[in-house]
Motif scaffolding. Structure first.
Motif, mmCIF file in Angstrom:
data_model
loop_
_atom_site.group_PDB
_atom_site.id
_atom_site.type_symbol
_atom_site.label_atom_id
_atom_site.label_comp_id
_atom_site.label_asym_id
_atom_site.label_seq_id
_atom_site.Cartn_x
_atom_site.Cartn_y
_atom_site.Cartn_z
ATOM 1 N N VAL A 487 -2.041 -7.692 -1.384
ATOM 2 C CA VAL A 487 -2.394 -7.395 0.006
ATOM 3 C C VAL A 487 -3.511 -8.288 0.515
ATOM 4 N N GLY A 488 -3.966 -9.241 -0.289
ATOM 5 C CA GLY A 488 -5.079 -10.090 0.111
ATOM 6 C C GLY A 488 -4.718 -11.218 1.044
ATOM 7 N N TYR A 489 -3.487 -11.265 1.512
ATOM 8 C CA TYR A 489 -3.054 -12.348 2.399
ATOM 9 C C TYR A 489 -2.767 -11.803 3.799
ATOM 10 N N ALA A 490 -2.432 -12.708 4.691
ATOM 11 C CA ALA A 490 -2.194 -12.324 6.085
ATOM 12 C C ALA A 490 -1.117 -11.244 6.166
ATOM 13 N N ARG A 491 -1.429 -10.193 6.899
ATOM 14 C CA ARG A 491 -0.529 -9.050 7.106
ATOM 15 C C ARG A 491 -0.170 -8.353 5.787
ATOM 16 N N GLY A 492 -1.068 -8.427 4.813
ATOM 17 C CA GLY A 492 -0.787 -7.791 3.530
ATOM 18 C C GLY A 492 -0.712 -6.279 3.632
ATOM 19 N N TRP A 493 -1.736 -5.660 4.252
ATOM 20 C CA TRP A 493 -1.734 -4.193 4.371
ATOM 21 C C TRP A 493 -0.631 -3.717 5.309
ATOM 22 N N GLU A 494 -0.369 -4.476 6.363
ATOM 23 C CA GLU A 494 0.715 -4.088 7.272
ATOM 24 C C GLU A 494 2.061 -4.129 6.562
ATOM 25 N N THR A 495 2.272 -5.160 5.735
ATOM 26 C CA THR A 495 3.531 -5.249 4.984
ATOM 27 C C THR A 495 3.647 -4.109 3.989
ATOM 28 N N LEU A 496 2.533 -3.750 3.331
ATOM 29 C CA LEU A 496 2.554 -2.594 2.421
ATOM 30 C C LEU A 496 2.962 -1.332 3.177
ATOM 31 N N THR A 497 2.402 -1.132 4.352
ATOM 32 C CA THR A 497 2.753 0.042 5.154
ATOM 33 C C THR A 497 4.243 0.035 5.516
ATOM 34 N N ASP A 498 4.759 -1.138 5.885
ATOM 35 C CA ASP A 498 6.183 -1.236 6.247
ATOM 36 C C ASP A 498 7.085 -0.932 5.049
ATOM 37 N N LEU A 499 6.719 -1.442 3.868
ATOM 38 C CA LEU A 499 7.540 -1.200 2.687
ATOM 39 C C LEU A 499 7.538 0.274 2.307
ATOM 40 N N VAL A 500 6.359 0.912 2.361
ATOM 41 C CA VAL A 500 6.276 2.340 2.035
ATOM 42 C C VAL A 500 7.077 3.149 3.048
ATOM 43 N N ALA A 501 6.967 2.785 4.323
ATOM 44 C CA ALA A 501 7.724 3.504 5.351
ATOM 45 C C ALA A 501 9.231 3.346 5.153
ATOM 46 N N ARG A 502 9.637 2.220 4.597
ATOM 47 C CA ARG A 502 11.061 1.996 4.330
ATOM 48 C C ARG A 502 11.535 2.757 3.098
ATOM 49 N N GLY A 503 10.602 3.275 2.315
ATOM 50 C CA GLY A 503 10.970 4.031 1.114
ATOM 51 C C GLY A 503 11.010 3.201 -0.143
ATOM 52 N N VAL A 504 10.422 1.999 -0.120
ATOM 53 C CA VAL A 504 10.402 1.138 -1.303
ATOM 54 C C VAL A 504 9.169 1.491 -2.139
ATOM 55 N N PRO A 505 9.316 1.974 -3.392
ATOM 56 C CA PRO A 505 8.149 2.229 -4.242
ATOM 57 C C PRO A 505 7.387 0.925 -4.477
ATOM 58 N N THR A 506 6.150 0.879 -4.041
ATOM 59 C CA THR A 506 5.402 -0.373 -4.033
ATOM 60 C C THR A 506 4.128 -0.252 -4.850
ATOM 61 N N VAL A 507 3.904 -1.245 -5.708
ATOM 62 C CA VAL A 507 2.690 -1.328 -6.519
ATOM 63 C C VAL A 507 1.845 -2.477 -5.985
ATOM 64 N N VAL A 508 0.581 -2.194 -5.690
ATOM 65 C CA VAL A 508 -0.332 -3.223 -5.212
ATOM 66 C C VAL A 508 -0.929 -3.959 -6.407
ATOM 67 N N VAL A 509 -0.842 -5.281 -6.385
ATOM 68 C CA VAL A 509 -1.416 -6.125 -7.437
ATOM 69 C C VAL A 509 -2.291 -7.154 -6.723
ATOM 70 N N SER A 510 -3.611 -6.905 -6.694
ATOM 71 C CA SER A 510 -4.472 -7.738 -5.853
ATOM 72 C C SER A 510 -5.904 -7.713 -6.376
ATOM 73 N N VAL A 511 -6.692 -8.706 -5.956
ATOM 74 C CA VAL A 511 -8.122 -8.692 -6.252
ATOM 75 C C VAL A 511 -8.845 -7.703 -5.340
ATOM 76 N N ASP A 512 -8.225 -7.284 -4.266
ATOM 77 C CA ASP A 512 -8.787 -6.264 -3.381
ATOM 78 C C ASP A 512 -8.781 -4.930 -4.124
ATOM 79 N N ASP A 513 -9.968 -4.322 -4.272
ATOM 80 C CA ASP A 513 -10.096 -3.100 -5.067
ATOM 81 C C ASP A 513 -10.154 -1.834 -4.217
ATOM 82 N N ASP A 514 -9.637 -1.889 -3.003
ATOM 83 C CA ASP A 514 -9.644 -0.707 -2.133
ATOM 84 C C ASP A 514 -8.491 0.218 -2.527
#
Length: 561
Positions: A487-514
């Motif tokens: 999620v550390g790139y442009a539109r990373g968090w927005e893309t995560l939100t879109d994938l979760v909303a679509r029902g895709v089980p998503t694992v975040v792998v990032s240097v961002d520790d939030d």
């Protein structure tokens, strides 16, 4: 008999004078430090001591045991009230008083000796009690004070930490908002430039096309010359527009290279043939030095041509009645075969100060040079950007008044090209196994390749995505069983939100520790880089197992219904 008793009483009284005086002196010495701050307490102690000593001769009854306990309580209370020094004074007074009262029942000739004995005993008992209580109270106060200070310090530290966290979160929110605003502005700029590209190129193409037709039909030499100038100006303006659009695409990350195998010798000869007429006009001679064994390279031929043409045109523009050398050969760079193209001229050269800003957009070496030779300063900027995109390098050596040498080095086959071919193979394999396909989104090519390799080692089929912002489109196209995203790139968090909303089980792998934000969005897990392959594999398997379990439960509910 009465005379004897009276004489004995007088003798006893006279024997008590010395203890009374000594006691008075001791009490006064101990009470003097308190005189200024607590005069009432000093007077009370003196009165109590004098009264107690006076009772040595005249008291008629002893003090009962409860009275002694009460006196001890008085000492403790005084110690708590006045501290260690006050406790010592109170202890002396209490000792004198208790001694006097206890001697009251004894009387007789033995009274002085008994008085001194009891005095010593009582002083020891009461002073010991006072000192013990005073020291204990002092230590207790010090301990409580340290505890209070530590508690206040801890609370202050926690408050500062909370304030710092709030500031950091506010700064991060502002930064994310600024990034989103920049992305929106960049998107708007790209759309504007795309629209302007169409609006500008359409009339320019018409101007250039009609001028060429008129030149062919024109029989008047003077008119043909004017039409040639129109065509030349139109082509110059079209080239300028193309350069600006290319730079905008590169800055927006929308420039895509089209790599293919091509013959370097043929490309270089074609470029030289294109520039030779302009060189003749300036009295320059172009000398080619091409290695006949140079062979082919895997790169974008359009962009390589654009780079070499810019360098050769600049060399010709800044040289008059001189020499321009174009060399091409194969070299070894970092143990890998590479293509090296150099352009050398005998022109005006470049100073060290000018070299520092040579590759900045819309900047030329000097304003006088810009007025004399023209140009926008975009050619070298685009050349450097294209070379960088093709994983190469560009270097400059120059001496004012003697000329310059521009050297471009490109890999014969770039690493990114190999990765692209490998990714295409991975996508084809994932299409054949949709139930085990995992979407991988990371814009670092090496990190993306490592993620894909980790999945392949566990029997899964990665779908590589080199642009995080395109994650939702890839999910719609391939319908993966799960997804990994940085999620550390442009539109990373927005893309995560879109994938979760679509029902895709998503694992975040990032240097961002939030981690909290990931959980709030609905991510299946959050792993902070760097991560171990085992942890990644275990987390992904658990995510897939949970997703498949939910699917099986839904199917079972549907069957029962």
């Amino acid at each position: 008999m009465s005379v004897a008793v009276a004489g004995a009483g007088g003798l006893a009284a006279r024997e008590l004078v010395s203890p009374v005086v000594s006691l008075g002196v001791v009490l006064l010495v101990c009470a003097l430090p308190l005189l200024r701050r607590r005069p009432a307490l000093v007077l009370a102690i003196a009165a109590l001591s004098i009264a107690g000593v006076g009772l040595v001769a005249y008291a008629g009854a002893g003090l009962a045991s409860p009275g002694l306990y009460a006196l001890c309580l008085v000492i403790v209370s005084a110690s708590l009230a006045v501290g260690l020094r006050g406790a010592l004074v109170v202890g002396l007074a209490a000792a004198a008083t208790s001694t006097a009262l206890l001697l009251g029942s004894g009387g007789g000739v033995e009274a002085p000796a008994r008085a001194l004995e009891l005095w010593a005993t009582q002083v020891t008992v009461f002073l010991g009690t006072s000192v013990f209580v005073g020291v204990a109270v002092r230590r207790l106060r010090a301990a409580l004070q340290r505890s209070w200070v530590s508690e206040r310090s801890a609370r202050a530290a926690l408050a500062r930490r909370d304030e710092e966290l709030q500031r950091r979160r506010a700064a991060e929110d502002k930064l994310r908002e600024a990034v989103r605003e920049a992305e929106r502005a960049n998107e708007a700029k790209s759309q504007f430039l795309a629209g302007m590209s169409h609006e500008l190129r359409t009339p320019l193409n018409a101007i250039i096309g009609y001028s060429e037709l008129l030149i062919e039909d024109s029989e008047d030499v003077g008119v043909a010359a004017d039409l040639n100038r129109i065509r030349s100006s139109g082509r110059h303006l079209l080239a300028l527009i193309n350069d600006i659009l290319d730079l905008a695409k590169i800055e927006a990350g929308r420039m895509r290279l089209v790599r293919e195998w091509f013959d370097v010798s043929a490309l270089v000869n074609d470029i030289a043939g294109f520039v030779i007429p302009a060189a003749d006009q300036r009295g320059n001679m172009i000398v080619l030095d091409i290695d006949q064994q140079i062979g082919r390279v895997h790169a974008d031929p359009v962009r390589v041509r654009q780079v070499v043409l810019n360098l050769l045109s600049n060399a010709n523009k800044f040289t008059e009645d001189g020499m321009v050398f174009l060399r091409a050969s194969r070299v070894e760079r970092d143990g890998a075969p590479s293509l090296q193209i150099s352009v050398q001229d005998t022109g005006i050269g470049i100073t060290q100060e000018q070299l520092a800003r040579l590759f900045q957009p819309f900047v030329q070496a000097e304003s006088s040079i810009a007025r004399r030779f023209g140009g926008t300063g975009l050619g070298l900027v685009l050349s450097a950007r294209f070379v960088e995109m093709m994983e190469g390098s560009i270097e400059v050596e120059s001496t004012p008044g003697e000329g310059s040498i521009f050297t471009v080095t490109l890999p014969v086959r770039s690493t990114s090209a190999e990765l692209e071919e490998r990714h295409e193979e991975r996508i084809e394999a994932a299409r054949a196994h949709p139930g085990d396909a995992v979407l991988c989104l990371d814009e670092d090519p090496r990190a993306l390749d490592l993620l894909c390799r980790a999945l392949e080692s566990t029997g899964l089929f990665p779908i590589p995505g080199a642009r995080v912002a395109e994650g939702l489109a890839l999910a719609r196209e391939h319908n993966p069983a799960a997804a990994l995203i940085d999620v550390g790139y442009a539109r990373g968090w927005e893309t995560l939100t879109d994938l979760v909303a679509r029902g895709v089980p998503t694992v975040v792998v990032s240097v961002d520790d939030d981690v909290g934000r990931s959980r709030d969005i609905g991510a299946a897990a959050h792993l902070v880089k760097p991560i171990e392959r085992g942890a990644l594999t275990e987390t992904l398997r658990a995510t897939l197992a949970g997703a498949r379990g939910d699917d099986d439960g839904a199917k079972a509910d549907a069957g029962e219904g």
